[in-house]
Write a protein that holds these residues in place. Structure first.
Motif, PDB file in Angstrom:
ATOM      1  N   UNK A 142       0.837  -1.199   0.000  1.00 25.82           N
ATOM      2  CA  UNK A 142       0.000   0.000   0.000  1.00 25.82           C
ATOM      3  C   UNK A 142       0.877   1.255   0.000  1.00 25.82           C
ATOM      4  N   UNK A 143       2.183   1.044  -0.176  1.00 26.47           N
ATOM      5  CA  UNK A 143       3.091   2.176  -0.194  1.00 26.47           C
ATOM      6  C   UNK A 143       3.499   2.637   1.196  1.00 26.47           C
TER       7      UNK A 143
ATOM      8  N   UNK B 228      -0.455   1.787  -8.529  1.00 25.67           N
ATOM      9  CA  UNK B 228      -1.234   2.824  -7.835  1.00 25.67           C
ATOM     10  C   UNK B 228      -2.649   2.337  -7.549  1.00 25.67           C
ATOM     11  N   UNK B 229      -3.121   2.634  -6.362  1.00 25.66           N
ATOM     12  CA  UNK B 229      -4.467   2.222  -5.990  1.00 25.66           C
ATOM     13  C   UNK B 229      -5.481   3.258  -6.472  1.00 25.66           C
ATOM     14  N   UNK B 230      -6.638   2.763  -6.883  1.00 20.32           N
ATOM     15  CA  UNK B 230      -7.684   3.684  -7.321  1.00 20.32           C
ATOM     16  C   UNK B 230      -8.415   4.246  -6.093  1.00 20.32           C
ATOM     17  N   UNK B 231      -9.239   5.256  -6.382  1.00 22.79           N
ATOM     18  CA  UNK B 231     -10.003   5.893  -5.311  1.00 22.79           C
ATOM     19  C   UNK B 231     -10.893   4.868  -4.593  1.00 22.79           C
ATOM     20  N   UNK B 232     -11.546   4.006  -5.378  1.00 23.37           N
ATOM     21  CA  UNK B 232     -12.437   3.020  -4.753  1.00 23.37           C
ATOM     22  C   UNK B 232     -11.677   1.934  -3.999  1.00 23.37           C
ATOM     23  N   UNK B 233     -10.522   1.560  -4.535  1.00 22.53           N
ATOM     24  CA  UNK B 233      -9.703   0.588  -3.788  1.00 22.53           C
ATOM     25  C   UNK B 233      -9.353   1.149  -2.410  1.00 22.53           C
ATOM     26  N   UNK B 234      -8.936   2.403  -2.404  1.00 24.97           N
ATOM     27  CA  UNK B 234      -8.584   3.024  -1.111  1.00 24.97           C
ATOM     28  C   UNK B 234      -9.786   3.074  -0.178  1.00 24.97           C
TER      29      UNK B 234
END
Lengths: 151, 155
Positions: free
Chosen positions: A65-66, B1-7
């Motif tokens: 997750x960085x 990179x994680x998307x907005x919904x993933x986060x």
């Protein structure tokens, strides 16, 4: 110890890992254990109420997750302990903190967005508390992580 | 990179999911997506290995495991991979890591041992010590839990 019967034990052993990712997860667990969805739900509710289950949720790999995680240790004298613990615990990235029987008596885990962030925070903690030389021990190799307890 | 919904999904799962017939529907509603989409993204996070473990966390003191010791081991660096792997095979060991030794603290392998009492912790550690041939170690028993939370990654 709160009394748990064999059915509770079966449920606990089943749900610590691979919780079903499905619209009706408790129904699936019930099918596997030969119990109804209702029974599973009411038993899990009870196990939570009795404090045997702390939570049900996901645990993530910080790195993916960085984030960056480390283990820290400090030698803190008795008169400084309360203040030290209060200050350390005030950081949201400190997720676990234990008093252990050793000259290094306070052990905590710290998660932050970078190694520098950790260093900066540890320096800040030392300045605020007068506790110097906090060990910063990030893992270099992971051989096992398994918080699975057979009951 | 994680998307907005993933986060957003990660932030709903770092806490405690509801114990109700359709827990993911409830969580999906809180972030304004469909249950179907929620489950699809969650499955994907799981398959990518971003989720280490999904399930119940116990208060192990309450489930009978009253003693927990962190054991710090001093292992010859050349033997670390072999010893680490062997230690990982023991059921009584839940965590096993290598960390860099320090001048004032020369241990390099760390394991967590959980047992029903402290005496059993010693017995287990002696057994492991013999099995891997490492004699320099220190047990650090937990005396007080001062904090235990789940990391709030994205809020």
């Amino acid at each position: 110890m709160t009394y748990i019967d064999d059915i509770d034990k079966k449920i606990i052993n089943r749900i610590q890992n691979s919780f079903p990712i499905d619209s009706r997860p408790y129904k699936i667990i019930g099918l596997e254990l030969n119990l109804s969805e209702k029974q599973i739900i009411s038993r899990i509710k009870n196990l939570k109420k009795n404090g045997i289950i702390r939570r049900i949720g996901a645990n993530f790999v910080p790195k993916k997750l960085g984030f960056y995680s480390t283990l820290c240790a400090a030698k803190v004298s008795n008169e400084k302990i309360d203040k030290f613990v209060k200050i350390v615990n005030s950081y949201s990235g400190v997720t676990h903190n234990y008093m252990r029987e050793h000259k290094y008596n306070i052990w905590f885990t710290f998660i932050a967005s970078s190694p520098d962030e950790i260093k900066k925070n540890l320096k800040e903690i030392s300045e605020k508390t007068g506790v110097a030389n906090i060990l910063n021990l990030p893992a270099t190799d992971i051989f096992k992580i398994s918080a699975q307890f057979k009951v | 990179m994680l998307t907005k919904f993933e986060k957003k999904i990660i932030s709903t799962l770092q806490g405690d999911i509801p114990v109700t017939e359709r827990p993911f529907l409830k969580l999906a509603e809180t972030i304004g997506i469909s249950e179907k989409k929620f489950l699809e993204i969650l499955k994907n996070l799981n398959e990518q290995g971003i989720i280490r473990r999904f399930g119940a966390t116990l208060k192990h003191q309450k489930s009978g495991y009253k003693a927990n010791a962190m054991v710090a081991w001093k292992v010859d660096e050349k033997r670390v991979p072999e010893v680490g792997e062997k230690m990982a095979l023991f059921d009584e060991i839940t965590h096993c890591y290598r960390r860099n030794p320090k001048k004032e603290w020369q241990y390099n392998i760390y394991t967590m041992v959980h047992a029903f009492d402290e005496k059993s912790c010693y017995t287990i550690v002696e057994k492991i010590s013999r099995a891997v041939g490492v004699n320099e170690y220190s047990l650090l028993f937990s005396r007080k839990e001062l904090k235990k939370i789940s990391m709030a990654y994205f809020n």
